[in-house]
Design a protein around this motif. Structure first.
Motif, mmCIF file in Angstrom:
data_model
loop_
_atom_site.group_PDB
_atom_site.id
_atom_site.type_symbol
_atom_site.label_atom_id
_atom_site.label_comp_id
_atom_site.label_asym_id
_atom_site.label_seq_id
_atom_site.Cartn_x
_atom_site.Cartn_y
_atom_site.Cartn_z
ATOM 1 N N HIS A 8 -4.451 -11.433 -1.754
ATOM 2 C CA HIS A 8 -5.860 -11.382 -2.147
ATOM 3 C C HIS A 8 -6.742 -10.534 -1.237
ATOM 4 N N VAL A 9 -6.147 -9.780 -0.345
ATOM 5 C CA VAL A 9 -6.915 -8.819 0.452
ATOM 6 C C VAL A 9 -6.308 -7.443 0.174
ATOM 7 N N PRO A 10 -6.868 -6.681 -0.745
ATOM 8 C CA PRO A 10 -6.266 -5.386 -1.099
ATOM 9 C C PRO A 10 -6.302 -4.407 0.065
ATOM 10 N N LEU A 11 -5.182 -3.700 0.241
ATOM 11 C CA LEU A 11 -5.050 -2.726 1.322
ATOM 12 C C LEU A 11 -4.867 -1.340 0.736
ATOM 13 N N THR A 12 -5.373 -0.352 1.436
ATOM 14 C CA THR A 12 -5.318 1.021 0.924
ATOM 15 C C THR A 12 -4.433 1.935 1.752
ATOM 16 N N VAL A 13 -4.027 1.495 2.948
ATOM 17 C CA VAL A 13 -3.246 2.342 3.850
ATOM 18 C C VAL A 13 -1.907 1.660 4.132
ATOM 19 N N PRO A 14 -0.781 2.371 3.998
ATOM 20 C CA PRO A 14 0.522 1.753 4.280
ATOM 21 C C PRO A 14 0.625 1.237 5.711
ATOM 22 N N ASN A 15 1.509 0.277 5.901
ATOM 23 C CA ASN A 15 1.770 -0.335 7.214
ATOM 24 C C ASN A 15 0.527 -0.997 7.804
ATOM 25 N N SER A 16 -0.386 -1.435 6.933
ATOM 26 C CA SER A 16 -1.617 -2.070 7.404
ATOM 27 C C SER A 16 -1.559 -3.590 7.314
ATOM 28 N N TYR A 17 -0.468 -4.145 6.837
ATOM 29 C CA TYR A 17 -0.302 -5.601 6.835
ATOM 30 C C TYR A 17 0.794 -5.926 7.834
ATOM 31 N N LEU A 18 0.392 -6.469 8.974
ATOM 32 C CA LEU A 18 1.333 -6.757 10.047
ATOM 33 C C LEU A 18 1.974 -8.103 9.767
ATOM 34 N N TYR A 19 3.243 -8.077 9.387
ATOM 35 C CA TYR A 19 3.881 -9.297 8.892
ATOM 36 C C TYR A 19 5.383 -9.197 9.102
ATOM 37 N N ALA B 12 0.807 -1.223 0.000
ATOM 38 C CA ALA B 12 0.000 0.000 0.000
ATOM 39 C C ALA B 12 0.838 1.270 0.000
ATOM 40 N N ALA B 13 2.109 1.172 -0.400
ATOM 41 C CA ALA B 13 2.855 2.401 -0.688
ATOM 42 C C ALA B 13 2.037 3.229 -1.677
ATOM 43 N N VAL B 14 1.435 2.540 -2.629
ATOM 44 C CA VAL B 14 0.369 3.060 -3.473
ATOM 45 C C VAL B 14 -0.836 2.173 -3.189
ATOM 46 N N SER B 15 -2.014 2.761 -3.009
ATOM 47 C CA SER B 15 -3.194 1.954 -2.699
ATOM 48 C C SER B 15 -3.296 0.768 -3.640
ATOM 49 N N GLU B 16 -3.562 -0.397 -3.072
ATOM 50 C CA GLU B 16 -3.638 -1.600 -3.893
ATOM 51 C C GLU B 16 -4.919 -1.655 -4.728
ATOM 52 N N ARG B 17 -5.760 -0.658 -4.607
ATOM 53 C CA ARG B 17 -6.913 -0.518 -5.492
ATOM 54 C C ARG B 17 -6.624 0.449 -6.646
ATOM 55 N N HIS B 18 -5.441 1.036 -6.673
ATOM 56 C CA HIS B 18 -5.064 1.947 -7.749
ATOM 57 C C HIS B 18 -4.778 1.139 -9.013
ATOM 58 N N PRO B 19 -5.170 1.623 -10.187
ATOM 59 C CA PRO B 19 -4.968 0.836 -11.414
ATOM 60 C C PRO B 19 -3.511 0.575 -11.772
ATOM 61 N N LEU B 20 -2.575 1.326 -11.209
ATOM 62 C CA LEU B 20 -1.152 1.050 -11.475
ATOM 63 C C LEU B 20 -0.556 0.040 -10.495
ATOM 64 N N SER B 21 -1.298 -0.323 -9.464
ATOM 65 C CA SER B 21 -0.735 -1.193 -8.429
ATOM 66 C C SER B 21 -0.817 -2.663 -8.804
ATOM 67 N N VAL B 22 0.294 -3.359 -8.584
ATOM 68 C CA VAL B 22 0.346 -4.816 -8.714
ATOM 69 C C VAL B 22 0.501 -5.434 -7.329
ATOM 70 N N ALA B 23 0.463 -4.577 -6.294
ATOM 71 C CA ALA B 23 0.469 -4.989 -4.886
ATOM 72 C C ALA B 23 1.780 -5.675 -4.494
ATOM 73 N N GLY B 24 1.750 -6.368 -3.345
ATOM 74 C CA GLY B 24 2.970 -6.970 -2.807
ATOM 75 C C GLY B 24 3.120 -8.414 -3.229
ATOM 76 N N THR B 25 3.292 -8.632 -4.525
ATOM 77 C CA THR B 25 3.200 -9.979 -5.096
ATOM 78 C C THR B 25 4.523 -10.520 -5.625
ATOM 79 N N LEU B 26 5.638 -10.018 -5.128
ATOM 80 C CA LEU B 26 6.944 -10.420 -5.648
ATOM 81 C C LEU B 26 7.234 -11.906 -5.520
ATOM 82 N N ARG B 27 6.448 -12.633 -4.730
ATOM 83 C CA ARG B 27 6.702 -14.049 -4.525
ATOM 84 C C ARG B 27 6.139 -14.915 -5.655
#
Length: 546
Positions: free
Chosen positions: A400-411, A248-263
């Protein structure tokens, strides 16, 4: 100086007063025989104390709090076993580059490891702590203790944030601190590091020449702020992929976002096809790139706060040392909005990558994805989502759970310790009481910290925990099968989870059908209080098929 009670202000007070002056208003830990002088001043300083049921939970709670507040999480331990118990949490903060301060008492000066059998005697806890932290320091006076706090904040503000341990000998802890009031005041942060004009010009030229740029944002980019990072991506018309800690550095609902999927391999294909790859604030660690190292065919630009990070795992054509917030601002001022990529080419490339990533992920672990879909459909946009080192998290909620605010995935992608999710969620909820917090964890991971459920009840939090029960340690069972072993030590007896939650004072639920998860989760969030929802994985379909 004396406190309002008329007692001399001791070194414990000086340390906590200094932390309060930096903005820390919450500490985590367990009171013990030797650390009472850390606790004595907390009420008068207006610092909330959270008593967990294990020091490891205190460390993870402090980490979750820190992610929401942008300040170091603070843990108070007692000597010996208390400090050693928190070291796994400190090691997590070290691996994930997060700020933490652990305060611990130590043996009086001159009595270090006397080997006489005194209470909590340990050979060298400071050395043990130093092995998994940025530094561990045994101070000899009030002035040294306060200076250690200032130096910790100096590290957090201008370098790679990592945990520190301050050990205060008992006789020092209890003594008058002898510091002038101004010595306890927060120090002004140093000016952030900038890129020079030549570096900015070179970055701008490389990006202007790009036809298929990609941006990779890590956790080190988040200080630049979502608005700036998004505007930069839009001006460049470039797909954005993040590390898991950079989600969510960029909202994962933004059309440019590919989210945190590097794996996933499809994400590697996007990155590797870039003619210019801009990496901001990431070491691009092995734990983030499961198919193997990234191998971009084009030019690579890296921006990081410390020079040592610039060559790790991927050599750049240009490496720039600087604070992400400043350097990205410099860069966006120099880079004009793109007129080279007509028709939203970046959005189209991002959409194609998302489609391929989605298909790959759903084939990888359909049951984890099915649970994540059920969770995602009812979570509010501003949710903080706790996770653990569980298959349902790294195969499911991470993708598969899109996030819109940074630091919102505690991992904790790198350290990957079990038992993180629940206490981290508690810390996050304390830091952000107005945001909904939901923790999803596997049964094996949750059992590592289930005792913290009563901490959440005691703190009167609104918190929902989804326990995904796959019968034990399913991934290790798969690992055993891969090397020709029969299942050994991995199929575990399960408690009556709903009843266990009730025993802690929470509300327990057991779902009987897949469709019950979303409705039960919705009602639990709306009801408030602490809830545990037990969901057997077998209800959600087939086993992992790759």
């Amino acid at each position: 100086m004396t406190s309002p009670t008329g007692r001399p202000e001791n070194v414990g007070h000086a340390i906590l007063a200094t932390l309060r002056n930096y903005g820390v208003d919450t500490v985590f830990g367990i009171p013990g025989t030797h650390n009472l002088e850390f606790y004595r001043s907390l009420p008068e300083l207006g610092i909330r104390y959270v008593t967990t049921r294990h020091e490891q939970g205190a460390g993870f709670g402090a980490d979750g709090w820190s992610l929401q507040r942008g300040l170091p999480g603070v843990v108070i331990t007692t000597s010996g076993p208390g400090l050693l118990n928190v070291l796994s949490s400190a090691a997590t903060a070290f691996a994930e580059s997060r700020p933490m301060i652990v305060l611990t008492p130590g043996p009086p000066i001159g009595q270090e490891f006397s080997d006489t059998g005194v209470l909590h005697e340990t050979k060298d806890t400071r050395a043990a702590a130093e092995a998994v932290t940025a530094w561990a320091r045994r101070v000899g006076s009030g002035a040294e203790a306060v200076q250690a706090v200032h130096e910790a904040f100096g590290l957090f503000r201008s370098g790679r944030a990592r945990p520190v341990v301050i050990e205060v000998p008992l006789d020092v802890l209890e003594s008058a601190h002898g510091c002038e009031p101004e010595a306890l005041s927060a120090r002004t942060a140093p000016a952030p590091a900038t890129a020079d004009e030549v570096e900015v010009h070179t970055m701008t030229r490389l990006l202007d020449e790009a036809n298929a740029p990609v941006i990779l944002y890590g956790a080190g980019s988040l200080g630049a702020g979502q608005e700036l990072l998004t505007r930069f991506a839009e001006n460049l018309d470039a797909p954005v992929i993040t590390t898991i800690n950079g989600r969510a550095a960029v909202s994962e609902r933004h059309p440019l976002s590919v989210a945190g999927t590097l794996r996933l391999k499809a994400a590697h294909d996007l990155v590797n096809a870039a003619d210019v790859l801009l990496v901001v604030g990431s070491k691009i660690g092995e734990a983030e790139t499961w198919p193997g190292p990234l191998a971009p065919k084009g030019r690579v630009i890296r921006i990081d706060i410390v020079e040592s990070q610039l060559q790790k795992n991927m050599a750049p054509e240009l490496g720039v040392v600087g604070d992400a917030a400043v350097v990205m601002d410099q860069l966006i001022e120099a880079l004009s909005p793109s007129d080279r990529l007509e028709g939203d080419a970046g959005v189209a490339r991002a959409a194609a990558a998302r489609s391929a990533i989605e298909a790959e992920s759903r084939a990888w672990s359909p049951d984890s994805v099915a649970i994540s879909d059920a969770v995602a459909q009812v979570l509010p946009d501003d949710v903080i989502l706790g996770a653990d080192s569980s298959q349902v998290c790294y195969y499911g909620t991470a993708n598969h759970v899109p996030l819109t605010v940074p630091n919102s995935y505690l991992y904790m992608a790198t350290y990957a310790t079990l038992g993180y999710g629940l206490p981290a969620s508690i810390g996050a909820k304390i830091a952000q009481p107005d945001r909904p917090v939901v923790c999803v964890a596997g049964d094996g991971a949750l059992m590592f910290s289930i005792q913290e459920l009563v901490t959440a009840v005691e703190q009167e939090l609104d918190l929902v925990v989804v326990c995904v029960d796959n019968g034990g340690y399913r991934e290790i069972e798969e690992n055993e099968a891969d090397v020709g072993m029969e299942p050994m030590g991995v199929r575990l007896r399960q408690p009556r989870w709903a009843a266990l939650a009730e025993g802690f004072g929470a509300t327990g639920h057991s779902i009987a059908a897949p469709g019950d998860l979303a409705t039960t989760l919705t009602s639990a969030i709306q009801a408030g209080g602490v809830h545990l929802i037990h969901a057997r994985l077998e209800l959600f379909g087939q086993e992992k098929n790759v």
